[in-house]
Design a protein around this motif. Structure first.
Motif, PDB file in Angstrom:
ATOM      1  N   CYS A 114       0.587  -1.557  -0.040  1.00 59.99           N
ATOM      2  CA  CYS A 114      -0.001   0.245  -0.012  1.00 59.99           C
ATOM      3  C   CYS A 114       1.032   1.045   0.383  1.00 59.99           C
ATOM      4  O   CYS A 114       1.656   1.363   1.094  1.00 59.99           O
ATOM      5  N   TYR A 125      -4.142   6.688  -1.414  1.00 61.26           N
ATOM      6  CA  TYR A 125      -2.713   5.005  -1.076  1.00 61.26           C
ATOM      7  C   TYR A 125      -3.899   4.458  -2.366  1.00 61.26           C
ATOM      8  O   TYR A 125      -4.620   4.603  -2.508  1.00 61.26           O
ATOM      9  N   TYR A 127      -3.696   0.463  -3.554  1.00 62.73           N
ATOM     10  CA  TYR A 127      -3.368  -1.120  -3.414  1.00 62.73           C
ATOM     11  C   TYR A 127      -2.737  -1.482  -4.310  1.00 62.73           C
ATOM     12  O   TYR A 127      -3.848  -1.539  -5.397  1.00 62.73           O
ATOM     13  N   VAL A 158      -7.570   2.837  -2.367  1.00 65.98           N
ATOM     14  CA  VAL A 158      -7.715   2.230  -1.537  1.00 65.98           C
ATOM     15  C   VAL A 158      -8.715   3.138  -1.136  1.00 65.98           C
ATOM     16  O   VAL A 158      -8.738   4.086  -0.443  1.00 65.98           O
ATOM     17  N   MET A 346      -6.639  -6.800   0.871  1.00 68.80           N
ATOM     18  CA  MET A 346      -5.715  -5.868   1.761  1.00 68.80           C
ATOM     19  C   MET A 346      -5.354  -6.574   3.477  1.00 68.80           C
ATOM     20  O   MET A 346      -4.313  -6.992   3.723  1.00 68.80           O
ATOM     21  N   TRP A 354      -3.523  -1.679   6.077  1.00 68.76           N
ATOM     22  CA  TRP A 354      -5.202  -1.965   6.302  1.00 68.76           C
ATOM     23  C   TRP A 354      -5.443  -1.540   7.434  1.00 68.76           C
ATOM     24  O   TRP A 354      -6.499  -0.037   7.713  1.00 68.76           O
TER      25      TRP A 354
END
Length: 361
Positions: A114, A125, A127, A158, A346, A354
């Motif tokens: 991430c 952000y 992933y 994210v 995640m 996460w």
């Protein structure tokens, strides 16, 4: 869907010729029209121990999601002369990550991370999942201009799906608005002339097969073609069926592909019965969707989970949870087929990230 196919799908199901043009075209369409994030690739230098920060790891490919989700023009990013140094002040970290992927994450091993993402209009952000892809001359590639190795990845913001906050999310999707990407190479001189060529279909087939997310192409309820990550995930599902871990399994069914097709049927029932989402291929040409945090039946004694990360506590009871996406692609003569994507959550593979995002004020 009619049993009569204008496109000879049986020739794809029994495919053994790596140069099959129908399969290559199919894989190209799946990647080019991917609406569930961004698929991207960078050329890898031959010498990973002597990096040129001005010329190495230049962007080779971005899927159309870069324009849909990040408001960046992929034709501007993929000139063959732009890399992380052009885009990020902390560019050396990106080079370090790519070197790590090319050295350590080969043979279907996946690097999950991430990381911050701040294109114009976004401060968030992503992933990201990465792997190393090598194309040897023996693989049948007709594109002699391709380098032998690539960093291949896929990422998405994210969002509520990645965090598991939203259990279902429909995404507007129109395949007719997605134009194919022409690869543009500018000569070393300052000439105003440009040399333009399309990325070969061979490259797209290799990218499909190596993609860090599991992905399969379905006609009706039959899998036409699936990639390596899908097969790894389904190998655990199949062992679960064989060991009787799933109440709906058929212990007499020794055909793994039948089990795979059964899993496709279960996934489509989830979309339809739980969320009222139509998964007919024609409907999927205008609507894609994610389901988040779905647990697939896995065999706990034969675990083939290929994600690698830094967190010691990630492999807990969430390790078999996936975000499941679907969309459609158009083939010849208005024929549509379904695509299903399996992405480990995640919370499964980068739990510390996460937790950090979930705890932000």
């Amino acid at each position: 869907m009619s049993d009569t196919s204008i496109l000879d799908l049986s020739s794809i199901i029994s495919i053994s010729n790596k140069n099959n043009s129908i399969l290559n075209e199919l894989c190209r369409s799946v990647i080019e029209r991917y609406p569930l994030g961004v698929i991207f690739s960078k050329k890898s230098p031959s010498n990973l121990n002597d990096i040129n920060y001005d010329k190495d790891f230049c962007y080779y490919y971005f899927s159309f999601g870069l324009e849909q989700r990040c408001l960046l023009k992929r034709i501007d990013m993929c000139t063959g002369y732009i890399n992380a140094k052009h885009d990020f002040p902390d560019y050396k970290q990106y080079f370090d990550d790519d070197i790590k992927v090319m050295k350590l994450y080969t043979n279907n091993q996946i690097y999950s991370i991430c990381e911050p993402w701040s294109p114009p209009g976004i401060h968030s952000y992503v992933y990201t999942r990465k792997t190393a892809m090598t194309i040897n001359s023996s693989d049948g590639s007709n594109d002699t201009s391709m380098s032998s190795s690539y960093m291949l990845g896929c990422f998405d913001l994210v969002d509520d799906v990645a965090l598991g906050i939203t259990s279902f999310k429909r995404i507007s999707y129109n395949v007719t608005t997605i134009l194919p990407l022409l690869r543009v190479s500018t000569p070393e001189s300052s000439s105003i002339l440009f040399s333009v060529r399309a990325i070969s279909d061979d490259w797209f087939r290799h990218a499909f097969d190596a993609l860090p997310n599991g992905i399969a192409i379905i006609d009706g309820m039959t899998i036409i073609h699936s990639n390596q990550q899908w097969n790894i995930i389904m190998s655990n599902v199949n062992k679960s069926y064989d060991n009787g871990d799933n109440n709906n399994n058929n212990n007499n069914d020794s055909n793994n592909r039948d089990n795979d097709n059964n899993m496709v049927s279960i996934i489509n029932e989830w979309f339809t019965m739980m969320y009222g989402f139509n998964t007919s291929p024609s409907s999927l040409l205008t609507s894609a969707a994610w389901m988040s945090s779905k647990k697939l039946p896995h065999d706990h004694h034969h675990h083939h989970y290929n994600d690698h990360h830094h967190d010691k506590d990630d492999n807990d009871n969430h390790q078999y949870y996936y975000d499941i996406g679907t969309y459609g692609i158009m083939m010849q003569e208005q024929r549509a087929v379904q695509v299903i994507v399996l992405r480990p959550t995640m919370n499964s593979v980068v739990k510390s990230a996460w937790k950090a995002v979930m705890s932000k004020d």
